[in-house]
Design a protein around this motif. Sequence first.
Motif, PDB file in Angstrom:
ATOM      1  N   ARG A  23       0.814  -1.222   0.000  1.00 58.40           N
ATOM      2  CA  ARG A  23       0.000   0.000   0.000  1.00 58.40           C
ATOM      3  C   ARG A  23       0.847   1.271   0.000  1.00 58.40           C
ATOM      4  O   ARG A  23       0.589   2.210  -0.743  1.00 58.40           O
ATOM      5  CB  ARG A  23      -0.916   0.021   1.231  1.00 58.40           C
ATOM      6  CG  ARG A  23      -1.894   1.185   1.230  1.00 58.40           C
ATOM      7  CD  ARG A  23      -2.516   1.448   2.597  1.00 58.40           C
ATOM      8  NE  ARG A  23      -2.930   0.254   3.310  1.00 58.40           N
ATOM      9  CZ  ARG A  23      -3.348   0.263   4.580  1.00 58.40           C
ATOM     10  NH1 ARG A  23      -3.387   1.423   5.249  1.00 58.40           N
ATOM     11  NH2 ARG A  23      -3.694  -0.851   5.179  1.00 58.40           N
ATOM     12  N   TYR A  24       1.893   1.292   0.831  1.00 63.25           N
ATOM     13  CA  TYR A  24       2.662   2.513   1.026  1.00 63.25           C
ATOM     14  C   TYR A  24       3.923   2.608   0.166  1.00 63.25           C
ATOM     15  O   TYR A  24       4.489   3.701   0.035  1.00 63.25           O
ATOM     16  CB  TYR A  24       3.063   2.651   2.496  1.00 63.25           C
ATOM     17  CG  TYR A  24       1.933   3.022   3.426  1.00 63.25           C
ATOM     18  CD1 TYR A  24       1.408   4.318   3.424  1.00 63.25           C
ATOM     19  CD2 TYR A  24       1.392   2.098   4.309  1.00 63.25           C
ATOM     20  CE1 TYR A  24       0.380   4.671   4.275  1.00 63.25           C
ATOM     21  CE2 TYR A  24       0.359   2.441   5.172  1.00 63.25           C
ATOM     22  CZ  TYR A  24      -0.145   3.732   5.157  1.00 63.25           C
ATOM     23  OH  TYR A  24      -1.175   4.074   6.001  1.00 63.25           O
ATOM     24  N   LEU A  25       4.387   1.495  -0.385  1.00 56.62           N
ATOM     25  CA  LEU A  25       5.670   1.480  -1.085  1.00 56.62           C
ATOM     26  C   LEU A  25       5.531   0.920  -2.500  1.00 56.62           C
ATOM     27  O   LEU A  25       6.158  -0.090  -2.856  1.00 56.62           O
ATOM     28  CB  LEU A  25       6.686   0.653  -0.295  1.00 56.62           C
ATOM     29  CG  LEU A  25       6.987   1.139   1.124  1.00 56.62           C
ATOM     30  CD1 LEU A  25       7.676   0.063   1.928  1.00 56.62           C
ATOM     31  CD2 LEU A  25       7.832   2.414   1.067  1.00 56.62           C
ATOM     32  N   PRO A  26       4.746   1.559  -3.353  1.00 61.12           N
ATOM     33  CA  PRO A  26       4.546   1.023  -4.710  1.00 61.12           C
ATOM     34  C   PRO A  26       5.814   1.027  -5.559  1.00 61.12           C
ATOM     35  O   PRO A  26       5.903   0.278  -6.533  1.00 61.12           O
ATOM     36  CB  PRO A  26       3.474   1.955  -5.299  1.00 61.12           C
ATOM     37  CG  PRO A  26       3.603   3.228  -4.520  1.00 61.12           C
ATOM     38  CD  PRO A  26       3.969   2.798  -3.130  1.00 61.12           C
ATOM     39  N   ARG A  27       6.796   1.864  -5.215  1.00 62.23           N
ATOM     40  CA  ARG A  27       8.037   1.901  -5.988  1.00 62.23           C
ATOM     41  C   ARG A  27       9.056   0.869  -5.525  1.00 62.23           C
ATOM     42  O   ARG A  27      10.128   0.724  -6.106  1.00 62.23           O
ATOM     43  CB  ARG A  27       8.675   3.292  -5.885  1.00 62.23           C
ATOM     44  CG  ARG A  27       7.953   4.347  -6.711  1.00 62.23           C
ATOM     45  CD  ARG A  27       8.594   5.703  -6.509  1.00 62.23           C
ATOM     46  NE  ARG A  27       8.178   6.641  -7.540  1.00 62.23           N
ATOM     47  CZ  ARG A  27       8.436   7.949  -7.503  1.00 62.23           C
ATOM     48  NH1 ARG A  27       9.112   8.461  -6.480  1.00 62.23           N
ATOM     49  NH2 ARG A  27       8.024   8.747  -8.475  1.00 62.23           N
ATOM     50  N   GLY A  28       8.725   0.150  -4.462  1.00 61.25           N
ATOM     51  CA  GLY A  28       9.640  -0.863  -3.960  1.00 61.25           C
ATOM     52  C   GLY A  28       9.937  -0.674  -2.484  1.00 61.25           C
ATOM     53  O   GLY A  28       9.801   0.417  -1.938  1.00 61.25           O
ATOM     54  N   ALA A  29      10.351  -1.767  -1.846  1.00 58.97           N
ATOM     55  CA  ALA A  29      10.700  -1.722  -0.429  1.00 58.97           C
ATOM     56  C   ALA A  29      12.113  -1.180  -0.261  1.00 58.97           C
ATOM     57  O   ALA A  29      12.941  -1.260  -1.169  1.00 58.97           O
ATOM     58  CB  ALA A  29      10.592  -3.119   0.177  1.00 58.97           C
TER      59      ALA A  29
END
Length: 438
Positions: free
Chosen positions: A332-338
């Motif tokens: 949900r919060y990190l669509p660009r990657g962890a």
Amino acid sequence: MTGFATAQVQAGHSVSSAAIGAIPPIHQTAAYEFASLAEAADLFSLRKPGIIYGRNANPTQQILEERVARLEGGASAVAVASGQAAVAMTLLALAHRGGHIVAARQLYGGTVDLLQETLDDFGIGVTFVDQDDIDAWRTAITPQTRAFFAESIANPIAQVLDIRAVADIAHGAGVPLVIDSTVGTPYLIRPGEHGADFVVHSATKFLAGHGSSLGGVVVDQGTFDFGADATRWPQFTQPYTRFGDLVLWERFGQGQAFAVLVKSKYVHDLGPSISPFNAWQILQGIETLDLRVARQSATALRIAEHLAQHPAVSRVHHPALAGNPWHDLAARYLPRGAPSVFSFDLAGPDDTAFERVAAVVDRLEVFRLVANIGDARSLVAHPASMTHSHFTATQRADAGISLSTIRLSAGLEDPADLLADLDHALAHADVRPDTLET
């Protein structure tokens, strides 16, 4: 609206003539000359904006502040000597005297030292809660509470905070949410978009990216209205006595009053100033932030997936892995990657944990044993004996840290070299008591 990559290269520095350099200069000066005594008096009394002395501000520092504020979508920012200073200045300004802070248990060890010991010396109380227990945040609120504090992605276990849920509780109590987003970086997550009011960074880490310079930044998102409950925030809404009848909220308003207070009081009085050279070094690093973070994130995931299958590893704490408790929040919060900072636990009993960790860490050749993260180099640390060594056994357990936990910060090296280095070192992870040297 300017795109992220454009802002990270150009924000805060405008070229108005051929005589001005294409990149921000280093303003290496301690003091500034005034055109007249009248101008000096206006600057010292805050009647006119400007720089009075290098302890309070510097033109290179101001470019850094504007650039980070732009990247975080904030209204203003203050750059100081370190990330620790940024946290301290922010919480001191908000808590004022006799205030109270509700903070997550899952924090960097140095931050916990600040909260549970040094702020106590200032008469500021702190209640620690499990960041995933939303009801605990609400229960911990007191009439003296002046801020909520947490990390967007916790160091070192990479727990992902439900920022929106915590922000809603903070705002319901009439207090701001402060998020340390050092691990998250403004490229992967912008906490202000999810309800955070202040965002703190150790600029030493990902913003700089080269591990050469200390620095910290706090960004005011311009979202918290200190005037809505004026009696609760006298530092903003009552006369600022050192400047006569000046009221910060009336003079500077939402999005600016906080920065003015931090610079004119806490940085001015306590002196955690960032040097012009360090500010310049961090600016150079920010220019490649998205490129570095994207590659580091991809490398970290590849390493995490590899470690998850390794027989010497009992658990990998990476939120992008299926089965991780924070996997859904990461989606949900990190669509660009962890983030590229995560941890893993070695298999085996606690009574030989230190020896097993040492056997692995001391054999690493590409990874470096360094108390830092976000560097171009890949780094490891042992939280229990290094960054979180002041924790009690209970605090370690609450933070998800075991004696066999190894923190990893993926850098920019060839991923194949990093995997080979880990495999070589992990081949020595099986240390039994009967094989230990005496």
